[in-house]
Design a protein around this motif. Structure first.
Motif, PDB file in Angstrom:
ATOM      1  N   ILE A  70      44.630  40.329  16.701  1.00 17.94           N
ATOM      2  CA  ILE A  70      43.255  40.506  17.183  1.00 17.94           C
ATOM      3  C   ILE A  70      43.264  40.990  18.634  1.00 17.94           C
ATOM      4  O   ILE A  70      42.600  41.971  18.985  1.00 17.94           O
ATOM      5  CB  ILE A  70      42.445  39.197  17.048  1.00 17.94           C
ATOM      6  N   LYS A  71      44.030  40.326  19.478  1.00 19.60           N
ATOM      7  CA  LYS A  71      44.078  40.694  20.895  1.00 19.60           C
ATOM      8  C   LYS A  71      44.637  42.097  21.094  1.00 19.60           C
ATOM      9  O   LYS A  71      44.147  42.860  21.934  1.00 19.60           O
ATOM     10  CB  LYS A  71      44.893  39.670  21.680  1.00 19.60           C
ATOM     11  N   MET A  72      45.655  42.469  20.317  1.00 15.29           N
ATOM     12  CA  MET A  72      46.249  43.799  20.423  1.00 15.29           C
ATOM     13  C   MET A  72      45.217  44.878  20.079  1.00 15.29           C
ATOM     14  O   MET A  72      45.048  45.853  20.812  1.00 15.29           O
ATOM     15  CB  MET A  72      47.460  43.915  19.502  1.00 15.29           C
ATOM     16  N   VAL A  73      44.520  44.688  18.961  1.00 14.70           N
ATOM     17  CA  VAL A  73      43.549  45.683  18.517  1.00 14.70           C
ATOM     18  C   VAL A  73      42.374  45.762  19.495  1.00 14.70           C
ATOM     19  O   VAL A  73      41.959  46.850  19.903  1.00 14.70           O
ATOM     20  CB  VAL A  73      43.063  45.390  17.082  1.00 14.70           C
ATOM     21  N   VAL A  74      41.842  44.623  19.877  1.00 20.58           N
ATOM     22  CA  VAL A  74      40.687  44.609  20.780  1.00 20.58           C
ATOM     23  C   VAL A  74      41.048  45.239  22.117  1.00 20.58           C
ATOM     24  O   VAL A  74      40.302  46.080  22.645  1.00 20.58           O
ATOM     25  CB  VAL A  74      40.117  43.189  20.973  1.00 20.58           C
ATOM     26  N   SER A  75      42.203  44.881  22.686  1.00 22.35           N
ATOM     27  CA  SER A  75      42.561  45.441  23.993  1.00 22.35           C
ATOM     28  C   SER A  75      42.763  46.954  23.910  1.00 22.35           C
ATOM     29  O   SER A  75      42.474  47.674  24.868  1.00 22.35           O
ATOM     30  CB  SER A  75      43.797  44.755  24.567  1.00 22.35           C
ATOM     31  N   THR A  76      43.206  47.454  22.767  1.00 17.66           N
ATOM     32  CA  THR A  76      43.398  48.890  22.588  1.00 17.66           C
ATOM     33  C   THR A  76      42.074  49.632  22.419  1.00 17.66           C
ATOM     34  O   THR A  76      41.926  50.764  22.893  1.00 17.66           O
ATOM     35  CB  THR A  76      44.285  49.164  21.353  1.00 17.66           C
ATOM     36  N   LEU A  77      41.104  49.009  21.763  1.00 17.89           N
ATOM     37  CA  LEU A  77      39.885  49.722  21.365  1.00 17.89           C
ATOM     38  C   LEU A  77      38.617  49.360  22.133  1.00 17.89           C
ATOM     39  O   LEU A  77      37.626  50.087  22.050  1.00 17.89           O
ATOM     40  CB  LEU A  77      39.638  49.489  19.869  1.00 17.89           C
ATOM     41  N   LYS A  78      38.597  48.280  22.875  1.00 15.99           N
ATOM     42  CA  LYS A  78      37.349  47.764  23.456  1.00 15.99           C
ATOM     43  C   LYS A  78      36.639  48.724  24.400  1.00 15.99           C
ATOM     44  O   LYS A  78      35.424  48.658  24.546  1.00 15.99           O
ATOM     45  CB  LYS A  78      37.595  46.436  24.163  1.00 15.99           C
ATOM     46  N   ASP A  79      37.373  49.617  25.042  1.00 17.96           N
ATOM     47  CA  ASP A  79      36.738  50.519  26.003  1.00 17.96           C
ATOM     48  C   ASP A  79      36.435  51.899  25.431  1.00 17.96           C
ATOM     49  O   ASP A  79      35.959  52.778  26.144  1.00 17.96           O
ATOM     50  CB  ASP A  79      37.620  50.647  27.251  1.00 17.96           C
ATOM     51  N   LYS A  80      36.673  52.081  24.152  1.00 16.53           N
ATOM     52  CA  LYS A  80      36.352  53.353  23.508  1.00 16.53           C
ATOM     53  C   LYS A  80      34.867  53.364  23.148  1.00 16.53           C
ATOM     54  O   LYS A  80      34.285  52.337  22.834  1.00 16.53           O
ATOM     55  CB  LYS A  80      37.199  53.551  22.262  1.00 16.53           C
ATOM     56  N   THR A  81      34.279  54.537  23.204  1.00 18.67           N
ATOM     57  CA  THR A  81      32.872  54.661  22.831  1.00 18.67           C
ATOM     58  C   THR A  81      32.756  54.582  21.306  1.00 18.67           C
ATOM     59  O   THR A  81      33.745  54.820  20.590  1.00 18.67           O
ATOM     60  CB  THR A  81      32.292  56.015  23.286  1.00 18.67           C
ATOM     61  N   PRO A  82      31.561  54.280  20.799  1.00 12.39           N
ATOM     62  CA  PRO A  82      31.389  54.295  19.345  1.00 12.39           C
ATOM     63  C   PRO A  82      31.779  55.641  18.723  1.00 12.39           C
ATOM     64  O   PRO A  82      32.370  55.695  17.652  1.00 12.39           O
ATOM     65  CB  PRO A  82      29.902  53.985  19.157  1.00 12.39           C
ATOM     66  N   GLY A  83      31.488  56.732  19.416  1.00 13.67           N
ATOM     67  CA  GLY A  83      31.858  58.055  18.917  1.00 13.67           C
ATOM     68  C   GLY A  83      33.369  58.239  18.842  1.00 13.67           C
ATOM     69  O   GLY A  83      33.895  58.799  17.879  1.00 13.67           O
ATOM     70  N   GLU A  84      34.066  57.772  19.857  1.00 15.59           N
ATOM     71  CA  GLU A  84      35.538  57.856  19.842  1.00 15.59           C
ATOM     72  C   GLU A  84      36.112  57.017  18.708  1.00 15.59           C
ATOM     73  O   GLU A  84      37.053  57.436  18.026  1.00 15.59           O
ATOM     74  CB  GLU A  84      36.122  57.398  21.180  1.00 15.59           C
ATOM     75  N   LEU A  85      35.538  55.839  18.492  1.00 13.27           N
ATOM     76  CA  LEU A  85      36.002  54.973  17.404  1.00 13.27           C
ATOM     77  C   LEU A  85      35.711  55.596  16.046  1.00 13.27           C
ATOM     78  O   LEU A  85      36.534  55.541  15.135  1.00 13.27           O
ATOM     79  CB  LEU A  85      35.372  53.583  17.510  1.00 13.27           C
ATOM     80  N   ARG A  86      34.550  56.217  15.913  1.00 19.12           N
ATOM     81  CA  ARG A  86      34.223  56.917  14.673  1.00 19.12           C
ATOM     82  C   ARG A  86      35.257  58.010  14.405  1.00 19.12           C
ATOM     83  O   ARG A  86      35.780  58.140  13.301  1.00 19.12           O
ATOM     84  CB  ARG A  86      32.822  57.519  14.758  1.00 19.12           C
ATOM     85  N   ASP A  87      35.562  58.783  15.438  1.00 13.60           N
ATOM     86  CA  ASP A  87      36.534  59.869  15.280  1.00 13.60           C
ATOM     87  C   ASP A  87      37.915  59.340  14.897  1.00 13.60           C
ATOM     88  O   ASP A  87      38.611  59.954  14.084  1.00 13.60           O
ATOM     89  CB  ASP A  87      36.613  60.709  16.560  1.00 13.60           C
ATOM     90  N   LEU A  88      38.309  58.227  15.482  1.00 13.13           N
ATOM     91  CA  LEU A  88      39.603  57.621  15.119  1.00 13.13           C
ATOM     92  C   LEU A  88      39.632  57.245  13.640  1.00 13.13           C
ATOM     93  O   LEU A  88      40.593  57.556  12.929  1.00 13.13           O
ATOM     94  CB  LEU A  88      39.869  56.364  15.961  1.00 13.13           C
ATOM     95  N   THR A  89      38.593  56.573  13.186  1.00 14.54           N
ATOM     96  CA  THR A  89      38.583  56.138  11.781  1.00 14.54           C
ATOM     97  C   THR A  89      38.483  57.316  10.831  1.00 14.54           C
ATOM     98  O   THR A  89      39.016  57.253   9.724  1.00 14.54           O
ATOM     99  CB  THR A  89      37.447  55.132  11.489  1.00 14.54           C
ATOM    100  N   HIS A  90      37.857  58.384  11.262  1.00 14.76           N
ATOM    101  CA  HIS A  90      37.730  59.563  10.401  1.00 14.76           C
ATOM    102  C   HIS A  90      39.053  60.309  10.235  1.00 14.76           C
ATOM    103  O   HIS A  90      39.174  61.144   9.346  1.00 14.76           O
ATOM    104  CB  HIS A  90      36.660  60.514  10.935  1.00 14.76           C
ATOM    105  N   ARG A  91      40.035  59.996  11.045  1.00 12.22           N
ATOM    106  CA  ARG A  91      41.368  60.587  10.887  1.00 12.22           C
ATOM    107  C   ARG A  91      42.269  59.737   9.982  1.00 12.22           C
ATOM    108  O   ARG A  91      43.361  60.163   9.625  1.00 12.22           O
ATOM    109  CB  ARG A  91      42.040  60.762  12.253  1.00 12.22           C
ATOM    110  N   GLU A  92      41.813  58.552   9.651  1.00  9.51           N
ATOM    111  CA  GLU A  92      42.612  57.643   8.822  1.00  9.51           C
ATOM    112  C   GLU A  92      42.482  58.032   7.345  1.00  9.51           C
ATOM    113  O   GLU A  92      41.379  58.313   6.868  1.00  9.51           O
ATOM    114  CB  GLU A  92      42.153  56.190   9.009  1.00  9.51           C
ATOM    115  N   LYS A  93      43.601  58.008   6.631  1.00 10.27           N
ATOM    116  CA  LYS A  93      43.580  58.318   5.196  1.00 10.27           C
ATOM    117  C   LYS A  93      42.665  57.353   4.440  1.00 10.27           C
ATOM    118  O   LYS A  93      42.067  57.727   3.442  1.00 10.27           O
ATOM    119  CB  LYS A  93      44.990  58.269   4.618  1.00 10.27           C
TER     120      LYS A  93
END
Length: 155
Positions: A110-133
């Motif tokens: 949980i801490k690893m994922v949150v620390s990696t993603l917490k400062d990304k914008t919702p748009g950046e997070l959307r783009d990340l997930t859209h690259r996932e198979k």
């Protein structure tokens, strides 16, 4: 277990140490559960995620958010520009309530994922997930199979 998912949202907000947009929370939850599954063959919550246009979201997310606010796990308010909904912890939050739900290994993920993603914008997070198979290969509105966790790009 809805309660475990609600406690996970609390834990995410606690680790992030800031309010998060709804979409950011959903993407972080997806990465937590799928990363845990990839690393241990078990997700943390066991919650199903659906493939929606902006990326994966917990199935029945509206009910989950309503239950979380009704039971004071967290609260929300519109952001200053009224672009989206921000979620934060209530003043009554006590991190001791989280420990029975998350063992040391789960907390580490949980801490690893949150620390990696917490400062990304919702748009950046959307783009990340859209690259996932997991998102690409799942039909619209269908549940995402956890077997896609082994294909995660980010973790």
């Amino acid at each position: 277990d809805v309660e475990k998912l609600l406690y996970l949202i609390q834990f995410v907000l606690h680790v992030a140490q800031k309010e998060l947009y709804t979409m950011a929370i959903f993407k972080i939850l997806f990465y937590i559960d799928f990363t845990a599954f990839k690393m241990t063959t078990l997700s943390i919550t066991g919650w199903p995620y659906a493939r929606l246009p902006y990326g994966p979201v917990p199935n029945e997310y509206k009910d989950v958010l309503r239950a979380g606010e009704d039971n004071e796990y967290f609260s929300s308010h519109p952001d200053a520009n009224e672009v989206g909904e921000l979620f934060g912890l209530p003043e009554s939050f006590d991190q001791k309530t989280l420990h029975p739900f998350f063992d040391e290994g789960s907390q580490k993920i949980i801490k690893m994922v949150v620390s990696t993603l917490k400062d990304k914008t919702p748009g950046e997070l959307r783009d990340l997930t859209h690259r996932e198979k997991a998102w690409i290969e799942t039909p619209p509105a269908a549940l995402i199979d956890y077997s896609w966790a082994n294909e995660l790009i980010l973790f």
